[in-house]
Design a protein around this motif. Structure first.
Motif, PDB file in Angstrom:
ATOM      1  N   GLY A  65     -17.827  85.338 -61.174  1.00  0.00           N
ATOM      2  CA  GLY A  65     -19.189  85.610 -60.726  1.00  0.00           C
ATOM      3  C   GLY A  65     -19.257  86.092 -59.295  1.00  0.00           C
ATOM      4  N   ARG A  66     -18.102  86.190 -58.632  1.00  0.00           N
ATOM      5  CA  ARG A  66     -18.104  86.447 -57.172  1.00  0.00           C
ATOM      6  C   ARG A  66     -17.329  87.688 -56.774  1.00  0.00           C
ATOM      7  N   ASN A  67     -16.689  88.348 -57.749  1.00  0.00           N
ATOM      8  CA  ASN A  67     -15.787  89.442 -57.371  1.00  0.00           C
ATOM      9  C   ASN A  67     -16.571  90.706 -57.020  1.00  0.00           C
ATOM     10  N   THR A  68     -15.835  91.799 -56.798  1.00  0.00           N
ATOM     11  CA  THR A  68     -16.491  93.041 -56.373  1.00  0.00           C
ATOM     12  C   THR A  68     -16.943  93.874 -57.570  1.00  0.00           C
ATOM     13  N   GLY A  69     -16.492  93.501 -58.761  1.00  0.00           N
ATOM     14  CA  GLY A  69     -16.955  94.187 -59.968  1.00  0.00           C
ATOM     15  C   GLY A  69     -16.261  95.507 -60.243  1.00  0.00           C
ATOM     16  N   PHE A  70     -15.065  95.693 -59.644  1.00  0.00           N
ATOM     17  CA  PHE A  70     -14.292  96.908 -59.935  1.00  0.00           C
ATOM     18  C   PHE A  70     -13.571  96.701 -61.260  1.00  0.00           C
ATOM     19  N   VAL A  71     -13.751  97.633 -62.167  1.00  0.00           N
ATOM     20  CA  VAL A  71     -12.996  97.589 -63.423  1.00  0.00           C
ATOM     21  C   VAL A  71     -11.768  98.479 -63.194  1.00  0.00           C
ATOM     22  N   VAL A  72     -10.618  97.828 -62.991  1.00  0.00           N
ATOM     23  CA  VAL A  72      -9.431  98.531 -62.510  1.00  0.00           C
ATOM     24  C   VAL A  72      -8.330  98.519 -63.569  1.00  0.00           C
ATOM     25  N   PRO A  73      -8.106  99.635 -64.240  1.00  0.00           N
ATOM     26  CA  PRO A  73      -7.018  99.650 -65.222  1.00  0.00           C
ATOM     27  C   PRO A  73      -5.683  99.894 -64.531  1.00  0.00           C
ATOM     28  N   LEU A 243      -3.887  69.647 -63.539  1.00  0.00           N
ATOM     29  CA  LEU A 243      -2.494  69.825 -63.973  1.00  0.00           C
ATOM     30  C   LEU A 243      -1.702  70.314 -62.760  1.00  0.00           C
ATOM     31  N   PRO A 244      -1.009  69.401 -62.083  1.00  0.00           N
ATOM     32  CA  PRO A 244      -0.351  69.772 -60.816  1.00  0.00           C
ATOM     33  C   PRO A 244       0.609  70.944 -60.977  1.00  0.00           C
ATOM     34  N   GLU A 245       1.287  71.033 -62.150  1.00  0.00           N
ATOM     35  CA  GLU A 245       2.265  72.123 -62.315  1.00  0.00           C
ATOM     36  C   GLU A 245       1.577  73.485 -62.370  1.00  0.00           C
ATOM     37  N   LEU A 246       0.328  73.497 -62.850  1.00  0.00           N
ATOM     38  CA  LEU A 246      -0.437  74.753 -62.900  1.00  0.00           C
ATOM     39  C   LEU A 246      -0.892  75.126 -61.489  1.00  0.00           C
ATOM     40  N   ARG A 247      -1.426  74.144 -60.805  1.00  0.00           N
ATOM     41  CA  ARG A 247      -1.866  74.358 -59.419  1.00  0.00           C
ATOM     42  C   ARG A 247      -0.717  74.888 -58.558  1.00  0.00           C
ATOM     43  N   ALA A 248       0.481  74.335 -58.800  1.00  0.00           N
ATOM     44  CA  ALA A 248       1.629  74.691 -57.950  1.00  0.00           C
ATOM     45  C   ALA A 248       2.173  76.081 -58.265  1.00  0.00           C
ATOM     46  N   SER A 249       1.667  76.701 -59.337  1.00  0.00           N
ATOM     47  CA  SER A 249       2.252  77.981 -59.745  1.00  0.00           C
ATOM     48  C   SER A 249       1.528  79.188 -59.150  1.00  0.00           C
ATOM     49  N   ILE A 250       0.484  78.947 -58.354  1.00  0.00           N
ATOM     50  CA  ILE A 250      -0.248  80.075 -57.768  1.00  0.00           C
ATOM     51  C   ILE A 250      -0.453  79.909 -56.263  1.00  0.00           C
ATOM     52  N   ILE A 251      -0.746  81.032 -55.633  1.00  0.00           N
ATOM     53  CA  ILE A 251      -1.150  81.019 -54.224  1.00  0.00           C
ATOM     54  C   ILE A 251      -2.651  81.301 -54.204  1.00  0.00           C
ATOM     55  N   PRO A 252      -3.470  80.303 -53.829  1.00  0.00           N
ATOM     56  CA  PRO A 252      -4.919  80.550 -53.829  1.00  0.00           C
ATOM     57  C   PRO A 252      -5.340  81.256 -52.543  1.00  0.00           C
ATOM     58  N   ALA A 253      -5.866  82.456 -52.659  1.00  0.00           N
ATOM     59  CA  ALA A 253      -6.234  83.237 -51.464  1.00  0.00           C
ATOM     60  C   ALA A 253      -7.747  83.428 -51.419  1.00  0.00           C
ATOM     61  N   ARG A 254      -8.354  82.989 -50.325  1.00  0.00           N
ATOM     62  CA  ARG A 254      -9.814  83.104 -50.198  1.00  0.00           C
ATOM     63  C   ARG A 254     -10.191  84.511 -49.739  1.00  0.00           C
ATOM     64  N   THR A 337     -18.063  84.188 -50.811  1.00  0.00           N
ATOM     65  CA  THR A 337     -16.612  84.061 -50.852  1.00  0.00           C
ATOM     66  C   THR A 337     -16.145  83.541 -52.207  1.00  0.00           C
ATOM     67  N   GLY A 338     -14.910  83.838 -52.540  1.00  0.00           N
ATOM     68  CA  GLY A 338     -14.319  83.355 -53.787  1.00  0.00           C
ATOM     69  C   GLY A 338     -12.809  83.255 -53.608  1.00  0.00           C
ATOM     70  N   ILE A 339     -12.142  82.707 -54.611  1.00  0.00           N
ATOM     71  CA  ILE A 339     -10.699  82.493 -54.472  1.00  0.00           C
ATOM     72  C   ILE A 339      -9.934  83.245 -55.554  1.00  0.00           C
ATOM     73  N   ILE A 340      -8.935  83.962 -55.101  1.00  0.00           N
ATOM     74  CA  ILE A 340      -8.049  84.724 -55.993  1.00  0.00           C
ATOM     75  C   ILE A 340      -6.806  83.881 -56.275  1.00  0.00           C
ATOM     76  N   ALA A 341      -6.315  83.949 -57.508  1.00  0.00           N
ATOM     77  CA  ALA A 341      -5.037  83.286 -57.822  1.00  0.00           C
ATOM     78  C   ALA A 341      -3.925  84.322 -57.715  1.00  0.00           C
ATOM     79  N   GLY A 342      -3.089  84.164 -56.690  1.00  0.00           N
ATOM     80  CA  GLY A 342      -2.005  85.122 -56.476  1.00  0.00           C
ATOM     81  C   GLY A 342      -0.668  84.558 -56.945  1.00  0.00           C
ATOM     82  N   THR A 343       0.287  85.459 -57.137  1.00  0.00           N
ATOM     83  CA  THR A 343       1.657  85.026 -57.428  1.00  0.00           C
ATOM     84  C   THR A 343       2.576  85.809 -56.484  1.00  0.00           C
ATOM     85  N   LEU A 344       3.796  85.332 -56.338  1.00  0.00           N
ATOM     86  CA  LEU A 344       4.684  85.974 -55.354  1.00  0.00           C
ATOM     87  C   LEU A 344       5.014  87.417 -55.739  1.00  0.00           C
TER      88      LEU A 344
END
Ligand SMILES: Cc1cc2nc3c(=O)[nH]c(=O)nc-3n(C[C@H](O)[C@H](O)[C@H](O)COP(=O)(O)OP(=O)(O)OC[C@H]3O[C@@H](n4cnc5c(N)ncnc54)[C@H](O)[C@@H]3O)c2cc1C
Length: 429
Positions: A65-73, A243-254, A337-344
């Motif tokens: 509900g907070r993103n920029t609304g770009f539909v990016v293929p 679920l700590p293992e799920l939380r630990a698998s991403i980098i949350p970026a605001r 503001t919103g939070i993105i789930a990033g990975t390395l």
């Protein structure tokens, strides 16, 4: 000046989803009512399953509900086809690139099929380069993108300028099947479509625990419980400690967003005249679109300092003034503001947390089209109509990110380095 989300201000009220009370059973429980949970639930119900969705707030509360609304293929800029093959291997890379190539169409088809009223405009997505070197890299990628099925078209600098009105940017790519939507309205529309397909969607129902229950699982919320054989975690970066293992698998970026006041019509025709959103190749991407009511919407990351929202308003308004020529006086009317789930590696993950509990996470700021398209596959997969081996993403065990508790600070500390390199490249390369 108003602090709050533009999307909340312009989106009619959601379908009100009641809180779960008592004990119910289902084939599948989806935790989280963002695009991923809603698209998966909708397609699972269409595949014949009895589906319950549990959302801690209301549909679209998270990034959806907070993103920029770009539909990016397209995946992140740093991930051309060769980089994806290097990480996933040829087989899964081929599947992911195909799914991404079709993901814009997946969004707009779904919008048409369910008559979702979300200001959808499918006039392409633009990715100009910020430097000559980045332009050469993008140009070099074209044959493999086209081979992967992406409807990408090369625009030289003049052609790109015509499409954007932004003279400091170089040539780049236009993907015709991309476009823009109003994010929260799209989430509400998906929720309505899922409910119409028979999904039982509960709001204000945070899942507090998930425990084994015979052959399946028992999910306890603040008001009730659900028993089911399968659980799909679609919590994205808001997973908390469930679920700590799920939380630990991403980098949350605001990430922060701003919207200006509505700008004059005669100016609007000179900038992004087709209403195609633009996101350049900077590491700290410059992204810009028009809202349906004629405001400029942009944003990005902000250093982890006190008063970040005020700082975001100042920084992104100044960035607009630097990059957009002949910009009239602007005022920031909305900021959120919103939070993105990033990975390395910037790639999404499909994970088996425990037998019967799976999760999809890590769309790295490219989740509008990607989650919708993944949900279209996950629904039939939950219904047993797609084999594990045929999934787009490999089904892996969670992989913890080093120092995961503080990993969210990483992108903000690296921000000045990214910005310095972006500025250097724009000037000298
Ligand atoms: C500011 C910003 C701008 C972005 N811009 C773009 C863009 O222009 N284009 C693009 O493609 N992508 C963009 N993204 C990324 C995109 O928004 C996400 O990838 C996508 O929305 C993720 O959807 P989701 O369903 O996985 O997660 P979310 O939408 O975050 O949904 C997760 C849901 O799970 C719920 N939840 C969490 N824990 C529990 C629990 N214990 N019990 C019940 N419910 C729970 C949350 O309340 C939330 O509603 C942006 C993201 C942000 C933050």
């Amino acid at each position: 000046m108003e602090v709050g989300s533009l999307w909340e201000a312009i989106t009619p009220s959601p379908p009100k989803c009641a809180k779960l009370t008592g004990t119910i059973a289902a084939d599948v429980v989806v935790v989280g009512a963002g695009y991923l949970g809603l698209s998966s639930a909708l397609h699972a119900a269409e595949a014949g399953l009895d589906v319950v969705v549990l959302e801690s707030q209301q549909p679209g509360f998270g990034a959806s509900g907070r993103n920029t609304g770009f539909v990016v293929p397209s995946l992140k800029t740093s991930l051309g086809p060769s980089e994806v093959v290097a990480v996933l291997g040829a087989d899964h890379a081929g599947r992911l690139l195909k799914l991404v190539a079709e993901s814009g169409k997946a969004v707009f088809d779904l919008i048409r099929r369910h008559e979702i009223d979300c200001d959808a405009v499918q006039n392409g997505w633009l990715q100009p380069a910020h430097s000559r070197a980045a332009e050469a890299t993008l140009h070099g990628r074209m044959p493999r993108l086209v081979n992967a099925g992406v409807d990408a078209e090369w625009l030289d600098r003049d052609a790109m300028l015509k499409r954007t009105g932004l003279p400091s940017l170089h040539g780049g790519i236009r993907v015709a099947s991309g476009g823009q939507i109003t994010p929260l309205a799209y989430a509400h529309g998906l929720a309505r479509a899922a409910i119409s397909a028979g999904v039982r969607l509960f709001g204000d129902s945070p899942v507090k625990s998930i425990d084994p229950d015979g052959q399946g699982w028992r999910l306890l919320t603040t008001g009730g419980e659900v028993r089911a054989r399968r659980v799909l975690m679609a919590t994205n970066a808001l997973v908390g400690n469930l679920l700590p293992e799920l939380r630990a698998s991403i980098i949350p970026a605001r990430v922060f967003q701003i919207a200006t006041q509505p700008l004059p019509k005669d100016f609007r025709v000179s900038l992004l005249p087709d209403l195609a959103p633009v996101a350049d190749t900077r590491r700290h991407t410059f992204a810009l679109r028009w809202s349906p009511d004629g405001r400029l919407v942009t944003g990005g990351m902000v250093p982890p300092l006190p008063g970040r929202m005020a700082l975001a308003r100042r920084l992104f308004a100044n960035r607009l003034r630097r990059i957009v020529p002949d910009l009239p006086q602007i005022r920031v009317d909305y900021s959120w503001t919103g939070i993105i789930a990033g990975t390395l590696d910037f790639l999404p993950r499909m994970m088996r947390i425990k037998p019967g509990i799976d999760a999809v996470i890590g769309c790295n700021g490219r989740g509008v089209a990607l989650t919708t398209a993944l949900g279209r596959e996950i629904g039939p997969w939950l219904a047993g109509q797609v084999a594990d081996a045929d999934l787009t993403l490999p089904l892996t065990a969670p992989r913890p990110i080093p120092f995961s508790r503080i990993s969210g600070l990483g992108p903000h500390f690296i921000l000045p380095v990214w910005e310095a390199r972006d500025a250097f490249e724009a000037r000298f390369r």
